[in-house]
Design an enzyme around this catalytic site. Structure first.
Site, PDB file in Angstrom:
ATOM      1  N   SER A   1       0.751  -1.299   0.238  1.00  0.00           N
ATOM      2  CA  SER A   1      -0.145  -0.114  -0.066  1.00  0.00           C
ATOM      3  C   SER A   1       0.955   1.354  -0.069  1.00  0.00           C
ATOM      4  O   SER A   1       1.533   1.483  -0.930  1.00  0.00           O
ATOM      5  CB  SER A   1      -1.082  -0.060   1.227  1.00  0.00           C
ATOM      6  OG  SER A   1      -2.001   1.080   1.032  1.00  0.00           O
TER       7      SER A   1
ATOM      8  N   GLU B   1      -9.512  -5.475  -3.747  1.00  0.00           N
ATOM      9  CA  GLU B   1      -9.131  -4.374  -3.239  1.00  0.00           C
ATOM     10  C   GLU B   1     -10.068  -3.467  -2.638  1.00  0.00           C
ATOM     11  O   GLU B   1     -10.039  -3.081  -1.224  1.00  0.00           O
ATOM     12  CB  GLU B   1      -8.019  -3.559  -4.165  1.00  0.00           C
ATOM     13  CG  GLU B   1      -7.074  -4.288  -4.820  1.00  0.00           C
ATOM     14  CD  GLU B   1      -5.608  -4.068  -3.584  1.00  0.00           C
ATOM     15  OE1 GLU B   1      -5.941  -3.537  -2.543  1.00  0.00           O
ATOM     16  OE2 GLU B   1      -4.732  -4.726  -3.891  1.00  0.00           O
TER      17      GLU B   1
ATOM     18  N   HIS C   1      -8.175  -5.171   0.447  1.00  0.00           N
ATOM     19  CA  HIS C   1      -6.867  -4.337   0.556  1.00  0.00           C
ATOM     20  C   HIS C   1      -6.345  -4.962   1.848  1.00  0.00           C
ATOM     21  O   HIS C   1      -6.676  -4.987   3.056  1.00  0.00           O
ATOM     22  CB  HIS C   1      -7.195  -3.003   0.388  1.00  0.00           C
ATOM     23  CG  HIS C   1      -5.825  -2.384   0.345  1.00  0.00           C
ATOM     24  ND1 HIS C   1      -4.841  -2.186  -0.151  1.00  0.00           N
ATOM     25  CD2 HIS C   1      -5.230  -1.627   1.529  1.00  0.00           C
ATOM     26  CE1 HIS C   1      -3.993  -1.596  -0.414  1.00  0.00           C
ATOM     27  NE2 HIS C   1      -4.370  -0.907   0.992  1.00  0.00           N
TER      28      HIS C   1
END
Length: 534
Positions: free
Chosen positions: A227, A342, A446
């Protein structure tokens, strides 16, 4: 992250995209102090004593730069001072200053935070015939929260026979404020706002000087992050000042071809922050005296996007994609990928209760304007169990830096540049979720791949999931060894030549296999839709 229901969802996700991993990080427990046999290692600044745990040695709280306090606030990291005697490295030191968010995190207002941890297999260096590969972890958390010590790196080190280094770096305002008034004196040629990136490079220089004493090979370093940590990994790939500091890279859940902050917009937002805290004259001096908490609150209130600034100096002279396409980047083998679902994390957070079909269509129209009818034709609400999943699928496929199609674009950019690249997509829809929303299927949202690499980070794994975790650990660490991912008894991972070569990572028989992710995510459609996010 603040729910802004009247704004297009894509704009809300723009501010939230880099933030989610800290939900995982804040829920993890730092490795506790050990009463096991301690070990002694000499670094270039002095002796450190770590702990001998199960099959590995752990050293925590090692300073890799001087505390960036007072006059060193908003300066590039400076050398740490040597110490006398033996430094206790059996527990982590301060987290970098951060404010807990609605979605997680732990508040801290310490600026004395530039520390790293080293995890190494338990055999001491003098009993090995060769140095081990090194993996340097850059944590996620939106570049506003988190700490390297949140992650249990022992499985990677022990099972993969590698040395793992996890680092802290300055967060929020202290790491990413780009006020032009800070470009003065010895920093007059330095673009402000890249202090967090420079911290990571200082940690990599520490690795180059010291990692041999821990059994690591300074000439075989893999930089990896997820990320925001992936965004920073991508920035380091494009940064001339990171040249030679790492030899491979793994970018998890952030497309390396994404546009990062431009100098003008980054400086404009920083001027707004400075005015908010009353710094309008002698701005650099003023900003270095503002209380930490107030400065960070103002940074959050202005909603500054805290990631690398491109275009101002030699640290980041051009946008990452432009650097790669021009051949002016650090040419290293790369693993690059995302998760299948995600955006289910963000949709679940913003909409904890079900939404109607009309609400779904409204968000799509607000987000995609003249393209909305085409998006709705490909993603009708009736095709999904509920409208929230339709919404999450749209944004998981295209239109933002986490999407599958943005990752395919990045893979293609690297392929054309001629570097070895390997694509993956984590697809375990039974993975422990970062946020458990009642009545909502989080899927492979995610950050869910993290607990497969860092045990215990997000829940516990069962049965086939543990085998997938072992295979992923094997792929990640074999890449660190050789530049080619390959796990014992696991399927072959082909080098990326087209979107058909992206390796799906899911548990069970046939769960690991090449998949055409571009076709599955309608990338032909998304290639014709104007980008929405910066």
């Amino acid at each position: 992250m603040r729910p802004m229901r009247k704004a297009p969802l894509v704009l809300v996700l723009s501010a939230a995209t880099l933030a989610a991993p800290s939900i995982a990080a804040s829920s993890a427990t730092a490795v506790p102090r050990s009463s096991g046999t301690s070990t002694l290692v000499r670094t270039d600044k002095g002796l450190v004593r770590g702990a001998h745990l199960h099959r590995h040695r752990l050293f925590q709280g090692i300073p890799f730069a001087a505390p960036p306090l007072g006059a060193l606030r908003f300066r590039p990291p400076q050398d740490a001072r040597p110490w006398t005697g033996v430094r206790d490295a059996t527990f982590p030191r301060n987290r970098c200053a951060q404010i807990a968010q609605d979605w997680g995190g732990t508040s801290s207002f310490s600026e004395d935070c530039l520390y790293l941890s080293v995890t190494a297999p338990d055999r001491p260096p003098h009993r090995r015939k060769r140095k081990l590969p090194v993996m340097v972890w850059v944590h996620g958390g939106g570049n506003v929260i988190g700490a390297g010590s949140d992650y249990n790196t022992s499985k990677l080190a022990v099972n993969g026979d590698v040395v793992v280094v996890s680092v802290n770096y300055r967060l929020g305002a202290l790491g990413w404020l780009a006020h032009p008034g800070l470009e003065a004196g010895p920093d007059r040629h330095l673009q402000a706002g890249n202090y967090g990136l420079l911290d990571q490079q200082a940690a990599l220089r520490w690795v180059r000087r010291n990692i041999a004493a821990f059994g690591g090979d300074a000439h075989n370093v893999t930089l990896f992050g997820e990320s925001a940590g992936s965004a920073d990994t991508c920035a380091n790939i494009a940064s001339p000042t990171a040249a030679g500091l790492f030899h491979k890279a793994i970018a998890q859940s952030y497309g390396c071809a994404a546009v990062t902050r431009a100098e003008a917009s980054a400086e404009a937002s920083a001027v707004t922050v400075a005015k908010k805290v009353g710094c309008t004259v002698e701005v650099a001096r003023c900003l270095r005296t503002v209380p930490t908490k107030r400065l960070m609150e103002a940074f959050n209130e202005v909603e500054v996007m805290p990631y690398a600034v491109a275009g101002g100096d030699r640290v980041m002279p051009r946008q990452p994609r432009a650097a790669i396409e021009s051949g002016r980047f650090n040419r290293v083998p790369l693993m690059h990928g995302n998760t299948l679902d995600e955006m289910r994390l963000f949709v679940g957070f913003l909409y904890p209760k079900p939404i109607t079909v009309a609400e779904y269509e409204r968000v799509i129209r607000e987000s995609f304007g003249r393209h909305a009818d085409r998006v709705l034709a490909h993603y009708p609400a009736a095709k999904y169990p509920e409208p929230r999943l339709a919404l999450a699928t749209v944004f998981s496929h295209g239109g933002n830096v986490l999407s599958t199609c943005d990752h395919v674009t990045a893979l293609d950019v690297f392929r054309r540049a001629g570097v070895p690249v390997y694509g993956y997509q984590f697809a375990d829809r039974t993975a422990p979720p970062l946020i458990d929303v009642p009545g909502y299927d989080e899927g492979a949202e995610h950050g869910t791949e993290l607990t497969y690499l860092f045990p215990g980070l997000i829940g516990e794994l069962k049965g086939p999931q543990r085998r997938l975790s072992n295979d992923m650990t094997g792929y990640w660490t074999s890449f660190a060894h050789t530049g080619r991912p390959g796990a014992h008894h696991a399927p072959h991972w082909p080098r990326y030549r087209s979107a058909r070569d992206v390796l799906t990572l899911a548990p069970g028989r046939g769960g690991i296999r090449p998949t055409d992710v571009a076709e599955a995510s309608n990338c032909a459609l998304w290639g014709t839709i104007d980008p929405i996010l910066p």
